[in-house]
Design a protein around this motif. Structure first.
Motif, PDB file in Angstrom:
ATOM      1  N   LEU A  55     -13.095 -14.529   3.578  1.00 29.49           N
ATOM      2  CA  LEU A  55     -13.416 -15.208   4.839  1.00 29.49           C
ATOM      3  C   LEU A  55     -12.199 -16.055   5.181  1.00 29.49           C
ATOM      4  O   LEU A  55     -11.957 -17.096   4.568  1.00 29.49           O
ATOM      5  N   ALA A  56     -11.396 -15.588   6.147  1.00 23.34           N
ATOM      6  CA  ALA A  56     -10.137 -16.272   6.423  1.00 23.34           C
ATOM      7  C   ALA A  56      -9.672 -15.994   7.841  1.00 23.34           C
ATOM      8  O   ALA A  56     -10.033 -14.979   8.444  1.00 23.34           O
ATOM      9  N   ARG A  81     -15.075 -14.170  10.725  1.00 21.89           N
ATOM     10  CA  ARG A  81     -15.193 -15.632  10.662  1.00 21.89           C
ATOM     11  C   ARG A  81     -15.937 -16.214  11.856  1.00 21.89           C
ATOM     12  O   ARG A  81     -16.211 -17.416  11.886  1.00 21.89           O
ATOM     13  N   SER A 102     -11.549 -17.803   0.390  1.00 19.18           N
ATOM     14  CA  SER A 102     -11.516 -18.410   1.714  1.00 19.18           C
ATOM     15  C   SER A 102     -10.315 -19.347   1.809  1.00 19.18           C
ATOM     16  O   SER A 102      -9.453 -19.360   0.918  1.00 19.18           O
ATOM     17  N   THR A 103     -10.261 -20.132   2.879  1.00 19.38           N
ATOM     18  CA  THR A 103      -9.105 -20.998   3.131  1.00 19.38           C
ATOM     19  C   THR A 103      -9.571 -22.403   3.468  1.00 19.38           C
ATOM     20  O   THR A 103     -10.704 -22.614   3.906  1.00 19.38           O
ATOM     21  N   ALA A 110     -17.148 -22.162   4.522  1.00 12.97           N
ATOM     22  CA  ALA A 110     -17.108 -21.475   3.233  1.00 12.97           C
ATOM     23  C   ALA A 110     -17.971 -22.171   2.189  1.00 12.97           C
ATOM     24  O   ALA A 110     -18.690 -21.515   1.421  1.00 12.97           O
TER      25      ALA A 110
END
Length: 514
Positions: A55-56, A81, A102-103, A110
């Motif tokens: 997820l990014a 996202r 994720s980020t 996230a």
């Protein structure tokens, strides 16, 4: 091939260049870091056929996660996202992903997803850390940049956008080859064979990497040894600037992007040198013929088109020269044998519109964990003919034409009406920036044609302007196709991939009508 082959021969060559930041990831970095992540995933117990989710935003490390999965025999699930938190949780849970990468930019969402999953998923976070997540850099640093003993080739397990019902995960059987197979993956073969791409190619990717085409086509560039320039988000003028700056040779876009490029002021369009372009390919949604003609006039005869889907049951391709002779066609199917059938499954002759089924002998697909939805894609009598719900016809020479999606066909007074044709007409009006056409219930006709329009800035919505648009449609379309009603909105729901979220919009209108 795969990045490791080019890390050995051209280690300092850019594999990825980010459009706005200019950050470069070399082939040495991509290879080393994806090996470290592959070893981490193996150490955490993941084996061939297991799943990893990401997820990014469009991030310089996105493809190292992709290549870690591809060189470990894993499935990678790229999470849209823009999904609601509940939809995102469903995708990660339904895919059975053991790891979520994720980020920091998406940390709030996230952590909520990981918390909802209840501790069953390992979290790795780029650019920092958050509750429940390990810091990605520290985690991979503990593992050496050495390949696994067997580097089975992995695949993607991607989900539909979820605009109608729950998202559907599309899964294919893993290929029985290792990642360094000289033939490479199917997309790399298509890039090489159809587009003439090789290690000298510079590919500009302007769309979100969670979508099938940007992810897989950029990844395939690394199998050829080229450079992928990845835009963090699409901006029409920046697109032209990047083509000039990096001497881009190939790019893939969606029709909405072409519309936005064409609507740049002439002086802006002429400011940039785009002579390096050898192929611009569009896909993912119908392109209005007027838009395509205008782009061909601007770019030259390098504007190709393909038709395919995440399901991969069909792949058709058409060059600019072919399209000018057969406007509206998406080309001849190169993968998957087309069969156009009526609603009872009877095959129709050339030129007759029906449901498109495709027979692909070398592969099939399933909707992960959903046998019922998978069955709905099969022909009622021929099990290996599959459909994704597109409607169209094939001409006498085998060229495929698409008219619309089965789900959006309007039946008014017993007549089939295809919204895509009406949308292509209205978008040609100089005041229309975006448009969606769908059917609404009508007590007399069954359904009536309804249009929702976003106007260009400087044009005020009004009943008089709605009538002007209806009159414009009447000049170009049969009377029964002219929208009975026209609404105006400041924005239409579109996915970042460019696809119109028409199902969501229609549901809103149906809900308002009770």
């Amino acid at each position: 091939m795969y990045p490791g082959a080019f890390a050995a021969t051209t280690p300092d060559k850019p594999a990825i260049v980010m459009g706005s930041s200019g950050q470069v990831v070399t082939y040495r970095e991509l290879d080393d870091r994806s090996m470290r992540l592959a070893r981490l995933l193996h150490a955490r117990g993941l084996r061939r056929g297991d799943r990893v989710a990401i997820l990014a935003e469009n991030h310089p490390r996105y493809h190292e996660v992709y290549w870690a999965a591809m060189r470990s025999g894993l499935y990678l699930t790229a999470v849209n996202r823009h999904l609601s938190p509940a939809e995102a949780v469903y995708v990660v849970r339904n895919s059975g992903s053991s790891v979520l990468v994720s980020t920091a930019a998406l940390a709030e969402r996230a952590t909520a997803i990981l918390r909802e999953l209840g501790g069953s998923t390992i979290g790795l976070m780029l650019d920092g850390s958050a509750a429940g997540f390990e810091a990605y850099e520290e985690a991979i640093a503990a593992h050496p940049p050495r390949p696994l003993e067997r580097q089975w080739r992995g695949d993607v397990l991607l989900y539909s956008s979820g605009t109608t019902g729950r998202p559907k995960g599309v899964i294919h059987a893993l290929p029985d080859v290792e990642v360094d197979d000289p033939a490479g993956g199917l997309v790399a073969q298509l890039e090489r064979g159809l587009l003439g791409m090789d290690d000298t190619s510079v590919y500009l990717s302007p769309a979100p990497l969670y979508h099938a085409a940007p992810l897989s086509w950029s990844g395939a560039v690394h199998e050829l040894g080229g450079t992928a320039v990845v835009m963090e988000r699409f901006d029409a003028e920046q697109y032209l600037a990047l083509v000039e700056r990096h001497r881009v040779t190939h790019s893939q876009v969606v029709p909405t992007m072409l519309v936005r490029l064409l609507r740049l002021p002439r002086e802006v369009r002429e400011r940039y040198d785009i002579s390096s372009l050898r192929q611009v390919v569009h896909a993912a949604a119908p392109c209005p013929p007027a838009v395509k003609r205008a782009v061909i006039e601007w770019f030259g005869p390098i504007v190709s088109e393909y038709y395919s889907s995440t399901e991969g049951n069909c792949f058709a391709f058409i060059t600019a020269e072919e399209w000018l002779r057969r406007p509206g066609s998406v080309g001849k199917p190169l993968i998957g044998e087309p069969h156009v059938c009526d609603e009872l499954g009877h095959e129709l002759p050339p030129g007759e519109v029906g449901i498109l089924y495709c027979h692909r002998r070398d592969a099939s697909f399933e909707y992960f964990g959903d046998a019922e939805k998978t069955r709905e894609t099969r022909h009622p009598r021929v099990a290996d003919w599959t459909t994704i719900g597109d409607i169209g016809y094939v001409d006498e020479d085998g060229y495929l034409y698409l008219t619309d999606r089965q789900a959006f066909m309007i039946i008014s007074g017993g007549v089939n009406i295809y919204p895509a044709e009406i949308e292509a007409c209205l978008i040609a009006h100089p005041t229309v920036a975006d448009v969606a056409v769908f059917g609404l219930p009508d007590p007399e006709m069954g359904e009536s044609v309804h249009a929702v329009v976003r106007l260009e800035s400087g044009t005020e919505p009004s009943p008089a302007h709605a009538e002007e648009l209806r009159a414009f449609a009447r000049e170009h379309l049969a009377g029964f196709k002219v929208p009975r009603t026209v609404d105006f909105r400041d924005e239409l729901p579109r996915l970042p991939t460019g696809k119109l979220a028409k199902g969501r919009l229609r549901e809103e209108y149906l809900g308002a009508a009770g």
